[in-house]
Enzyme design. Structure first.
Site, PDB file in Angstrom:
ATOM      1  N   TYR A   1     117.197  41.177  38.442  1.00 52.85           N
ATOM      2  CA  TYR A   1     115.838  41.051  38.840  1.00 52.85           C
ATOM      3  C   TYR A   1     115.024  40.051  38.625  1.00 52.85           C
ATOM      4  O   TYR A   1     114.324  39.458  39.414  1.00 52.85           O
ATOM      5  CB  TYR A   1     115.483  42.402  38.312  1.00 52.85           C
ATOM      6  CG  TYR A   1     113.704  42.426  38.308  1.00 52.85           C
ATOM      7  CD1 TYR A   1     113.205  42.700  39.631  1.00 52.85           C
ATOM      8  CD2 TYR A   1     113.031  42.555  37.017  1.00 52.85           C
ATOM      9  CE1 TYR A   1     111.922  42.826  39.568  1.00 52.85           C
ATOM     10  CE2 TYR A   1     111.725  42.537  37.115  1.00 52.85           C
ATOM     11  CZ  TYR A   1     111.031  42.683  38.283  1.00 52.85           C
ATOM     12  OH  TYR A   1     109.657  42.732  38.579  1.00 52.85           O
TER      13      TYR A   1
ATOM     14  N   LYS B   1     113.071  37.155  40.938  1.00 52.85           N
ATOM     15  CA  LYS B   1     111.623  37.009  40.971  1.00 52.85           C
ATOM     16  C   LYS B   1     111.452  35.642  40.531  1.00 52.85           C
ATOM     17  O   LYS B   1     110.229  34.866  41.132  1.00 52.85           O
ATOM     18  CB  LYS B   1     111.147  37.838  39.826  1.00 52.85           C
ATOM     19  CG  LYS B   1     110.832  39.476  40.145  1.00 52.85           C
ATOM     20  CD  LYS B   1     110.125  39.816  41.495  1.00 52.85           C
ATOM     21  CE  LYS B   1     108.672  39.729  41.106  1.00 52.85           C
ATOM     22  NZ  LYS B   1     107.940  40.142  42.261  1.00 52.85           N
TER      23      LYS B   1
ATOM     24  N   THR C   1     106.301  38.467  37.354  1.00 58.99           N
ATOM     25  CA  THR C   1     106.613  39.175  36.157  1.00 58.99           C
ATOM     26  C   THR C   1     106.930  38.349  35.161  1.00 58.99           C
ATOM     27  O   THR C   1     107.186  37.218  35.198  1.00 58.99           O
ATOM     28  CB  THR C   1     107.725  40.136  36.162  1.00 58.99           C
ATOM     29  OG1 THR C   1     108.182  40.907  34.982  1.00 58.99           O
ATOM     30  CG2 THR C   1     108.890  39.432  37.093  1.00 58.99           C
ATOM     31  N   ASP C   2     106.381  38.709  33.823  1.00 61.77           N
ATOM     32  CA  ASP C   2     106.648  38.131  32.440  1.00 61.77           C
ATOM     33  C   ASP C   2     108.306  37.871  32.413  1.00 61.77           C
ATOM     34  O   ASP C   2     108.581  37.052  31.483  1.00 61.77           O
ATOM     35  CB  ASP C   2     106.027  38.576  31.301  1.00 61.77           C
ATOM     36  CG  ASP C   2     106.411  40.184  30.957  1.00 61.77           C
ATOM     37  OD1 ASP C   2     107.193  40.726  31.857  1.00 61.77           O
ATOM     38  OD2 ASP C   2     105.988  40.542  29.805  1.00 61.77           O
ATOM     39  N   GLU C   3     109.115  38.794  32.848  1.00 63.21           N
ATOM     40  CA  GLU C   3     110.565  38.669  32.693  1.00 63.21           C
ATOM     41  C   GLU C   3     111.151  37.414  33.142  1.00 63.21           C
ATOM     42  O   GLU C   3     112.370  37.068  32.716  1.00 63.21           O
ATOM     43  CB  GLU C   3     110.952  39.916  33.562  1.00 63.21           C
ATOM     44  CG  GLU C   3     110.741  41.293  32.809  1.00 63.21           C
ATOM     45  CD  GLU C   3     111.269  42.484  33.312  1.00 63.21           C
ATOM     46  OE1 GLU C   3     112.595  42.337  33.367  1.00 63.21           O
ATOM     47  OE2 GLU C   3     110.849  43.781  33.342  1.00 63.21           O
TER      48      GLU C   3
HETATM   49  P1  NAD Z   1     107.801  49.471  43.034  1.00 60.07           P
HETATM   50  O1  NAD Z   1     109.231  49.407  43.022  1.00 60.07           O
HETATM   51  O2  NAD Z   1     106.882  50.701  42.665  1.00 60.07           O
HETATM   52  O3  NAD Z   1     107.271  49.249  44.711  1.00 60.07           O
HETATM   53  C1  NAD Z   1     108.036  48.130  45.428  1.00 60.07           C
HETATM   54  C2  NAD Z   1     107.349  48.746  46.767  1.00 60.07           C
HETATM   55  O4  NAD Z   1     108.029  47.533  47.711  1.00 60.07           O
HETATM   56  C3  NAD Z   1     107.789  49.984  47.281  1.00 60.07           C
HETATM   57  O5  NAD Z   1     106.752  50.493  47.910  1.00 60.07           O
HETATM   58  C4  NAD Z   1     108.839  49.449  48.355  1.00 60.07           C
HETATM   59  O6  NAD Z   1     109.034  50.557  49.347  1.00 60.07           O
HETATM   60  C5  NAD Z   1     108.550  48.214  48.715  1.00 60.07           C
HETATM   61  N1  NAD Z   1     109.576  47.150  49.305  1.00 60.07           N
HETATM   62  C6  NAD Z   1     110.757  47.190  48.722  1.00 60.07           C
HETATM   63  N2  NAD Z   1     111.431  46.595  49.681  1.00 60.07           N
HETATM   64  C7  NAD Z   1     110.719  46.096  50.610  1.00 60.07           C
HETATM   65  C8  NAD Z   1     110.878  45.208  51.783  1.00 60.07           C
HETATM   66  N3  NAD Z   1     112.080  44.680  52.182  1.00 60.07           N
HETATM   67  N4  NAD Z   1     109.825  45.269  52.658  1.00 60.07           N
HETATM   68  C9  NAD Z   1     108.612  45.594  52.461  1.00 60.07           C
HETATM   69  N5  NAD Z   1     108.314  46.416  51.392  1.00 60.07           N
HETATM   70  C10 NAD Z   1     109.542  46.782  50.517  1.00 60.07           C
HETATM   71  O7  NAD Z   1     107.257  48.310  42.220  1.00 60.07           O
HETATM   72  P2  NAD Z   1     106.106  47.838  41.301  1.00 60.07           P
HETATM   73  O8  NAD Z   1     106.444  48.391  39.974  1.00 60.07           O
HETATM   74  O9  NAD Z   1     104.762  48.414  41.956  1.00 60.07           O
HETATM   75  O10 NAD Z   1     105.821  46.381  41.330  1.00 60.07           O
HETATM   76  C11 NAD Z   1     105.172  45.575  42.303  1.00 60.07           C
HETATM   77  C12 NAD Z   1     105.528  44.336  42.098  1.00 60.07           C
HETATM   78  O11 NAD Z   1     104.819  44.001  40.634  1.00 60.07           O
HETATM   79  C13 NAD Z   1     106.798  43.877  41.936  1.00 60.07           C
HETATM   80  O12 NAD Z   1     106.905  42.538  42.744  1.00 60.07           O
HETATM   81  C14 NAD Z   1     107.058  43.655  40.624  1.00 60.07           C
HETATM   82  O13 NAD Z   1     108.087  42.391  40.484  1.00 60.07           O
HETATM   83  C15 NAD Z   1     105.939  43.134  40.062  1.00 60.07           C
HETATM   84  N6  NAD Z   1     105.660  43.423  38.627  1.00 60.07           N
HETATM   85  C16 NAD Z   1     106.045  44.951  38.238  1.00 60.07           C
HETATM   86  C17 NAD Z   1     105.713  45.270  37.117  1.00 60.07           C
HETATM   87  C18 NAD Z   1     105.780  46.582  36.481  1.00 60.07           C
HETATM   88  O14 NAD Z   1     105.720  46.907  35.168  1.00 60.07           O
HETATM   89  N7  NAD Z   1     106.220  47.536  37.225  1.00 60.07           N
HETATM   90  C19 NAD Z   1     105.307  44.378  35.974  1.00 60.07           C
HETATM   91  C20 NAD Z   1     105.035  42.953  36.368  1.00 60.07           C
HETATM   92  C21 NAD Z   1     105.319  42.813  37.792  1.00 60.07           C
END
Ligand code: NAD
Length: 324
Positions: A155, A159, A128-130
């Site tokens: 968070y 990351k 993430t950009d964060e």
């Molecule tokens: P989300 O919270 O919707 O989904 C996360 C998934 O991971 C869920 O299905 C959860 O059940 C699973 N999970 C959690 N702990 C787990 C574990 N211990 N073992 C196996 N599975 C597990 O998240 P998202 O928004 O889809 O984000 C996905 C990725 O993208 C993350 O790594 C996040 O840091 C990154 N990201 C998200 C955004 C955003 O805007 N949402 C932006 C940039 C990067």
């Protein structure tokens, strides 16, 4: 096209779920394995149309559970890993940081060990950009891949720690990795605790929509489909060891986002409720995606077209979010 086994972690979540569906449709000759623990945010009902596909497999497991993850890698001999699984909600990391360290840091390390053990051909770490911290409001400033990591929330700190581990497994063991750092995503199947789906679902029920502080915090919004095409490109063309920033060049502050949704739904601004600001709330994120664009990527959605598509999707798919 040769048959490949791709492990996608966190495919029951928002972005991972969109990516699984994208990959299954685009690459019928790839076997797609979705490994997910199904935490409060993980949901498989979104796959109701995919369950019959013979190139889709689901494994319920915890990425931090070495005793399960290692034998799975040994048995399936995955070619590539695209790693999404994480605890992802900043507010929750402020009240309960521990699970963020366990899943995001330890879980990533277990996956890296397993990937190294069987010699995967690519490990894409979705970050993430964060991790870069925050920018001030000067519109000429952006995060680049060279910006130092200065995470501000538990968070983003977790990351950033996982990013360092991924880098170290490349530098130390030669694991073929890429790290992608994407800005804020929105689109279909986003859990309604995040700003855009929360606003849409509350507006549709004529409920108040909370906006932190004065609503001036800026995010660089990207439609999840554009994030999927970026990851597809990095998976296939990314230069090993490189970091790629992913952003849609769509900066909007939170108040502008909420007002856009209000206008589209024909609701009243009286539904906006300003609430106490989040602790350590980063002022602004903005991505310079030039490196990825030079690799051949281009965002297809503007904020206006993306938000319109997303609102329409939430209007049509209450079956999915209505019970969450
Ligand atoms: P989300 O919270 O919707 O989904 C996360 C998934 O991971 C869920 O299905 C959860 O059940 C699973 N999970 C959690 N702990 C787990 C574990 N211990 N073992 C196996 N599975 C597990 O998240 P998202 O928004 O889809 O984000 C996905 C990725 O993208 C993350 O790594 C996040 O840091 C990154 N990201 C998200 C955004 C955003 O805007 N949402 C932006 C940039 C990067």
């Amino acid at each position: 096209m040769t048959r490949k086994k791709i492990l996608i972690t966190g495919g029951a979540g928002f972005i991972g779920g969109n990516f699984v569906q994208y990959m299954i449709n685009k690459y019928p000759r790839y076997d797609i394995y979705n490994l997910d623990l199904l935490t409060y945010v993980g949901d498989l009902t979104k796959y109701r149309d995919l369950e019959q596909k013979d190139n889709y497999f689901f494994v319920k497991a915890d990425i931090a559970d070495r005793k399960t993850v290692l034998p799975l890698f040994e048995k399936e001999q995955f070619d590539c890993v695209v790693h999404f699984a994480a605890e992802s909600h900043v507010d929750r990391s402020i009240t309960d940081p521990e699970v963020f360290v366990r899943t995001n840091v330890l879980g990533t390390q277990v996956l890296l060990d397993a990937a190294k053990h069987i010699g995967v051909k690519k490990f894409v770490h979705v970050s993430t950009d964060e991790v870069y911290g925050e920018l001030d409001f000067d519109p000429a400033t952006f995060f680049t891949e060279e910006t130092p990591l200065r995470p501000n929330s538990p968070y983003s700190a977790s990351k950033a720690s996982s990013d360092f581990l991924v880098r170290a497994y490349h530098e130390t063991y030669g694991l073929p990795v890429n790290i992608t750092r994407c800005s804020n995503n929105y689109g279909p199947f986003q859990f309604p605790e995040k700003l855009i789906p929360l606003t849409i679902s509350r507006m549709l029920h004529d409920e108040k929509v909370p906006v932190y502080g004065d609503g001036r915090n800026v995010r660089d919004w990207i439609h999840v489909y554009d994030h999927c095409t970026a990851l597809d490109l990095v998976l296939h063309e990314g230069v090993n060891g490189e970091v790629y920033n992913v952003g849609g060049r769509n900066e909007r502050n939170n108040l502008e986002v909420v007002k856009t949704i209000i206008r589209t739904l024909g609701k009243s601004e009286d539904l906006i409720e300003f609430v106490t600001d989040r602790l350590g709330h980063d002022k602004r994120y903005a991505i310079n995606p030039l490196k990825l664009e030079r690799l051949g990527w281009k965002a297809t959605y503007s904020f206006e077209t993306g938000i319109a598509q997303t609102i329409e999707w939430y209007l049509k798919n209450k079956w999915w979010w209505g019970n969450l």
